[in-house]
Design an enzyme around this catalytic site. Sequence first.
Site, short mmCIF file in Angstrom:
data_model
loop_
_atom_site.label_atom_id
_atom_site.label_comp_id
_atom_site.label_asym_id
_atom_site.label_seq_id
_atom_site.Cartn_x
_atom_site.Cartn_y
_atom_site.Cartn_z
N HIS A 1 0.85 -1.20 0.00
CA HIS A 1 0.00 0.00 0.00
C HIS A 1 0.89 1.25 0.00
O HIS A 1 2.09 1.19 0.31
CB HIS A 1 -0.90 0.02 1.25
CG HIS A 1 -0.12 0.11 2.52
ND1 HIS A 1 0.40 -1.01 3.15
CD2 HIS A 1 0.26 1.18 3.28
CE1 HIS A 1 1.05 -0.64 4.24
NE2 HIS A 1 0.98 0.69 4.34
N THR B 1 1.52 4.56 1.94
CA THR B 1 1.23 5.31 3.18
C THR B 1 1.11 6.79 2.80
O THR B 1 2.10 7.45 2.49
CB THR B 1 2.34 5.11 4.22
OG1 THR B 1 2.43 3.72 4.56
CG2 THR B 1 2.05 5.92 5.48
N THR C 1 5.95 -0.09 -0.16
CA THR C 1 6.91 -1.10 0.32
C THR C 1 6.51 -2.46 -0.25
O THR C 1 5.37 -2.91 -0.11
CB THR C 1 6.93 -1.16 1.85
OG1 THR C 1 7.31 0.13 2.36
CG2 THR C 1 7.92 -2.20 2.34
#
Length: 835
Positions: free
Chosen positions: A718, A720, A799
């Site tokens: 995802h 952030t 990530t």
Amino acid sequence: MKVLALRHSVAQVYADTQIYTHDETKDDYENAFLISNLTTHNILYLNYSVKTLQILNKSGIAAIEIQKNDELFTLIRCNFTYDYIDDIVYLHDYSYYTNNEIRTDQHWVTKTNIEDYLLPGWKLMYVGYNGNDTRGHYNFSFKCQNAATDDDAIIEYIYSNELDFQNFILKKIKERMTTSLPIARLSNRVFRDKLFKTLVSDHSRVVNVGPRNESMFTFLDHPSIKQFSNGPYLVKDTIKLKQERWLGKRLSQFDIGQYKNMLNVLTTLYQYYDMYHEKPIIYMVGSAPSYWIHDVKQYSDLKFETWDPLDTPYSDLHHKELFYASDVTKLKDNSILYVDIRTDRENADWKTWRKIVEEQTANNLNIAYKYLSTGKAKVCCVKMTAMDLELPISAKLLHHPTTEIRSEFYLIMDIWDSKNTKRFIPKGVLYSYINNTITENVFIQQPFKLRTLRNEYVVALYALSNDFNNREDVVKLVNNQKNALITVRINNTFKDEPKVGFKDIYDWTFLPTDFETNESIITSYDGCLGMFGLSISLASKPTGNNHLFILSGTNKYFKLDQFANHMSISRRSHQIRFSESATSYSGYIFRDLSNNNFNLIGTNVENSVSGHVYNALIYYRYNYSFDLKRWIYLHSTNKASIEGGRYYEHAPIELIYACRSAREFAKLQDDLTVLRYSNEIENYINKVYSITYADDPNYFIGIKFKNIPYEYDVKVPHLTFGVLNISDSMVPDVVAILKKFKNELFRMDVTTSYTYMLSDEIYVANVSGVLSTYFKLYNAFYKEQITFGQSRMFIPHITLSFSNKRVVRIGSTRLNIDFIYLRKIKGDTVFDMTE
């Protein structure tokens, strides 16, 4: 820069000229901003909008509608000041190349024999007050007059030690042809006239600090303005002088006796204004023909009554006869008297002539005392000669330049002076005064004390930077004076010098951050012009002799995009980037790299740093009309009044990033001044913004995508989209803002094109297309006092793995948002939303 607005293009090509066609897809402010950042001097603006021209003029950038080819040719070849309220163009065009002429707006000069000393084949041209008499030369759709004169060179000659006028004027003309135009001197005369007319109509009490001779006509029509200067030379000051003999020295090849008489009368007049704040009747005895009265009447309706056997053509009432002491009873109160009686020597020998002169001096003094002995509101200036005399200790001595220094000087007295204690002054002491003193200013009022005036509007143009003033007192005055226009010398040294030499004095230097003002505009000369209905075709250059214009108490303070605005803020950057830099995107790249953001893809459209603040800092010498501190402050208090344009409000953290980039730039350039300025602006941002950082976050906003074009081994890859430090009770406030931004969040054009190691064992994918929305979201949270974002720069990434992987590059791939959520770190999701 000058903007010449045309309805159709022209066939002829002009040097240093660019064409701009109005962009109908953008509003008038955006068009004005784009025009202001073009790099050529002349802009031909096609299909123009009148509103855009108004915006440019208010910003101090001359922008004029052109109807004829003659208008275009005239304005493109010279610089000018434009009165955009009254539609008057004041050309600053020297006409050496058309008419072999020296220009003057002082009528008395035309009545001298100056033409005998001009260059061969040259003539003198009288142009009238600010070039008024040249209006007939221009049959234009706007009023046009050529205000350029050579009076500065003529007057400089008079005060110089040079006697050969032809050599002097030749040198000055060659200087003019090889150095930049003294645009400020030419434009300043127009500005001062407009400025003081405006101030006197808006304020009941106006104070002016440090006027010089170039302003001697400006204030003729403003007797209520209180002047402060360097003070007079008093009779009692001669006690310091040693006795000398007659020297005798010629100052000028042509006759400047009329100039001396004019200066004497104007000095007396301003003394009267200082005491009584109204216009007097001006009585003059002798001094015919006084052609200079014509000059005075160009500026004011002052009344002259004169006595002299010779004609005085411009007097309101002339008595072609001698004046005697018995005639003093004819003179009224509320007046000044100038006594300049001296008969011609003719064939008299020296001793006889000296006796006559001393008798006439005694007679002149008798007339002065008799005039001042009765009535009220009177000031007298009387012609004297060096002889043993008893004079009032408080009387003022004058020795303005005249054709030859001999034994004459002048004495100014008011009623109180005439009755004050008298002191014996030997002839030799008066010769010492005459031989060594030239009065350089018609303003001899008392010096200004650096203290706040409660009910006055204070004007101090080029008067307070001198190092004989206490620097801290100057800063205190600027900070505390509620209504003022004050200039100080800007620090455009590279070594952050606290003071710089100028002519034979030293000036303190200043930056905008030296002052703590919340209701003052700090701008440049051209930025100031725009606030008084004027604009100029030639912007200030970083010459070392530049000044900050600080306006306090102006009703234009909140009009952020109209006055002292961001016009031309990128102009210097454009000049450098497109002509000298390694790439035209060098500014964007440097700003990102200096904040450790290494994703440069699309950096010109998605930048993490405020370009406005960055350019305002590193190129402040080239454009300081933009009031950066005011811009920051009004945004921080949400009080900025925005009239139009595609206006983007920066998040405070973007401003901080800009300061860091500017600081890095300054270090590379070894520019200590920009280094300090950047630090102080960053401190100011932190002072006016209550910035808090989520460096110890407990919540984060996540964006889950439908597709990830890379291999990954994390559970849920995802983005952030920012971290927060909030209490659980603030969650509903965060959710409300996310819902408000829902459409904009899902409309983001999110892409990725490569992977990289963010740090050891953190393998990530780059993300582009989200920064603009991120900073808008940051602003929304900031305004609700919600701590969002960390002190380090936000670098969007996904990530993919917590292990070292090989870097992958792919074509730019769009990432489709699945849902957006708010989750507690090491906790549960508390909110999510889908499109």
